[in-house]
Design a protein around this motif. Structure first.
Motif, PDB file in Angstrom:
ATOM      1  N   ARG A 134      -3.296   7.763   3.625  1.00  0.00           N
ATOM      2  CA  ARG A 134      -2.866   6.500   3.941  1.00  0.00           C
ATOM      3  C   ARG A 134      -3.632   5.336   3.003  1.00  0.00           C
ATOM      4  O   ARG A 134      -4.679   5.642   2.853  1.00  0.00           O
ATOM      5  CB  ARG A 134      -3.141   6.184   5.159  1.00  0.00           C
ATOM      6  CG  ARG A 134      -2.610   4.510   5.798  1.00  0.00           C
ATOM      7  CD  ARG A 134      -3.178   4.087   7.076  1.00  0.00           C
ATOM      8  NE  ARG A 134      -3.045   2.658   6.955  1.00  0.00           N
ATOM      9  CZ  ARG A 134      -3.530   1.851   7.887  1.00  0.00           C
ATOM     10  NH1 ARG A 134      -3.983   2.321   9.010  1.00  0.00           N
ATOM     11  NH2 ARG A 134      -3.322   0.527   7.913  1.00  0.00           N
ATOM     12  N   ALA A 135      -2.623   4.798   2.308  1.00  0.00           N
ATOM     13  CA  ALA A 135      -3.302   3.566   1.479  1.00  0.00           C
ATOM     14  C   ALA A 135      -3.702   2.379   2.419  1.00  0.00           C
ATOM     15  O   ALA A 135      -2.788   1.895   2.888  1.00  0.00           O
ATOM     16  CB  ALA A 135      -2.239   3.274   0.492  1.00  0.00           C
ATOM     17  N   PHE A 136      -4.653   1.865   1.961  1.00  0.00           N
ATOM     18  CA  PHE A 136      -5.205   0.650   2.547  1.00  0.00           C
ATOM     19  C   PHE A 136      -5.561  -0.392   1.534  1.00  0.00           C
ATOM     20  O   PHE A 136      -5.964  -0.180   0.648  1.00  0.00           O
ATOM     21  CB  PHE A 136      -6.651   0.714   3.371  1.00  0.00           C
ATOM     22  CG  PHE A 136      -6.687   1.616   4.688  1.00  0.00           C
ATOM     23  CD1 PHE A 136      -6.665   0.906   5.842  1.00  0.00           C
ATOM     24  CD2 PHE A 136      -6.867   2.987   4.588  1.00  0.00           C
ATOM     25  CE1 PHE A 136      -6.633   1.816   6.866  1.00  0.00           C
ATOM     26  CE2 PHE A 136      -6.906   3.950   5.758  1.00  0.00           C
ATOM     27  CZ  PHE A 136      -6.787   3.047   7.017  1.00  0.00           C
ATOM     28  N   SER A 137      -4.994  -1.557   1.697  1.00  0.00           N
ATOM     29  CA  SER A 137      -5.013  -2.625   0.874  1.00  0.00           C
ATOM     30  C   SER A 137      -6.556  -3.250   0.990  1.00  0.00           C
ATOM     31  O   SER A 137      -7.305  -2.859   1.853  1.00  0.00           O
ATOM     32  CB  SER A 137      -3.945  -3.822   1.333  1.00  0.00           C
ATOM     33  OG  SER A 137      -4.677  -4.540   2.711  1.00  0.00           O
ATOM     34  N   ARG A 138      -6.953  -3.931   0.046  1.00  0.00           N
ATOM     35  CA  ARG A 138      -8.254  -4.237  -0.034  1.00  0.00           C
ATOM     36  C   ARG A 138      -8.614  -5.152   0.980  1.00  0.00           C
ATOM     37  O   ARG A 138      -9.769  -5.347   1.565  1.00  0.00           O
ATOM     38  CB  ARG A 138      -8.406  -5.207  -1.490  1.00  0.00           C
ATOM     39  CG  ARG A 138      -8.557  -4.215  -2.628  1.00  0.00           C
ATOM     40  CD  ARG A 138      -8.810  -4.873  -3.862  1.00  0.00           C
ATOM     41  NE  ARG A 138      -9.156  -4.055  -5.154  1.00  0.00           N
ATOM     42  CZ  ARG A 138      -8.012  -3.435  -5.820  1.00  0.00           C
ATOM     43  NH1 ARG A 138      -6.739  -3.467  -5.433  1.00  0.00           N
ATOM     44  NH2 ARG A 138      -8.506  -2.638  -6.841  1.00  0.00           N
ATOM     45  N   GLU A 139      -7.376  -6.086   1.278  1.00  0.00           N
ATOM     46  CA  GLU A 139      -7.605  -6.986   2.419  1.00  0.00           C
ATOM     47  C   GLU A 139      -7.935  -6.455   3.774  1.00  0.00           C
ATOM     48  O   GLU A 139      -8.438  -6.513   4.466  1.00  0.00           O
ATOM     49  CB  GLU A 139      -6.474  -7.954   2.499  1.00  0.00           C
ATOM     50  CG  GLU A 139      -6.270  -8.921   1.498  1.00  0.00           C
ATOM     51  CD  GLU A 139      -5.685  -8.465   0.381  1.00  0.00           C
ATOM     52  OE1 GLU A 139      -6.029  -8.836  -0.651  1.00  0.00           O
ATOM     53  OE2 GLU A 139      -5.179  -7.052   0.299  1.00  0.00           O
TER      54      GLU A 139
END
Length: 226
Positions: free
Chosen positions: A172-177
């Motif tokens: 799963r890709a997590f955004s920096r935010e």
């Protein structure tokens, strides 16, 4: 058990106010007016948290924070008259868990102390499983231990929390935010450079870990495809 708070502040008025409010909330407080005295306390009786002023006589707060981080992940809240963003970023990147600008409300300080203690004592908790395996990465959640290629690794609090979050959400890709909120907390302010710096440290410690950059977005931990 009562938490022991070490207050490093050379302003007597702030010392008295902070100490009084913390003691009223049931904390055990030790007040020091220099980083040198704080280091002496650290070597004899380690507090559960530091409230650390930056502008101190002798060793400044940044240097003290750096020394503590070389030995421990104990929570540190920086309190400072410096309110420039670069000062906040520097304090957080050196290992501070929060940054409060003077003048501040004593009630807000107490609230942040409780929030940081809660966050660092009970890190990311989405599943009861004690052990999480992702390829060559093994996490013992309850003991907060990390093994990479069978060898135990020394991890800071935030390094552990990020690995735990990513390992629970393989591919799963997590955004920096998202990572800022989940690892540093919703009250974090400052640049997302802190996320990039944390990822760099993890890649350096865990050579060849499949911690991928999702360009223009954030990061993910890649797992084996089904």
């Amino acid at each position: 058990m009562t938490n022991h708070i070490g207050v490093v502040e050379d302003d007597a008025n702030i010392q008295n106010i902070v100490s009084a409010y913390l003691k009223k909330e049931g904390f055990y407080v030790t007040v020091m007016d220099s980083a040198e005295k704080a280091w002496e306390l650290w070597e004899t009786r380690q507090p559960d948290m530091w409230l650390l002023d930056i502008m101190l006589p002798g060793m400044d707060g940044y240097e003290f924070c750096k020394k503590i981080r070389q030995e421990s992940d104990v929570p540190i809240i920086i309190i400072s008259a410096k309110d420039d963003e670069i000062d906040k970023i520097l304090g957080l990147e050196l290992g501070g868990d929060d940054y409060l600008t003077k003048p501040f409300s004593p009630r807000e300080l107490v609230a942040r102390v409780k929030r940081v203690l809660k966050r660092t004592s009970h890190s990311v908790q989405d599943t009861p499983h004690d052990r999480i395996k992702a390829g060559n990465l093994l996490i013992h959640e309850n003991d907060r231990r990390i093994f990479w290629n069978g060898e135990e690794q020394d991890m800071t609090t935030k390094e552990f929390d990020m690995l735990l979050l990513l390992a629970r959400n393989i591919n799963r890709a997590f955004s920096r935010e998202e990572l800022l909120i989940k690892i540093w907390g919703e009250d974090y302010f400052g640049s997302d450079r802190a996320v990039d710096d944390l990822v760099k440290r993890l890649r350096k410690k865990l050579v060849d870990i499949p911690l991928e950059t999702v360009w223009g977005y954030g990061y993910r931990l890649r797992g084996e495809e089904e």
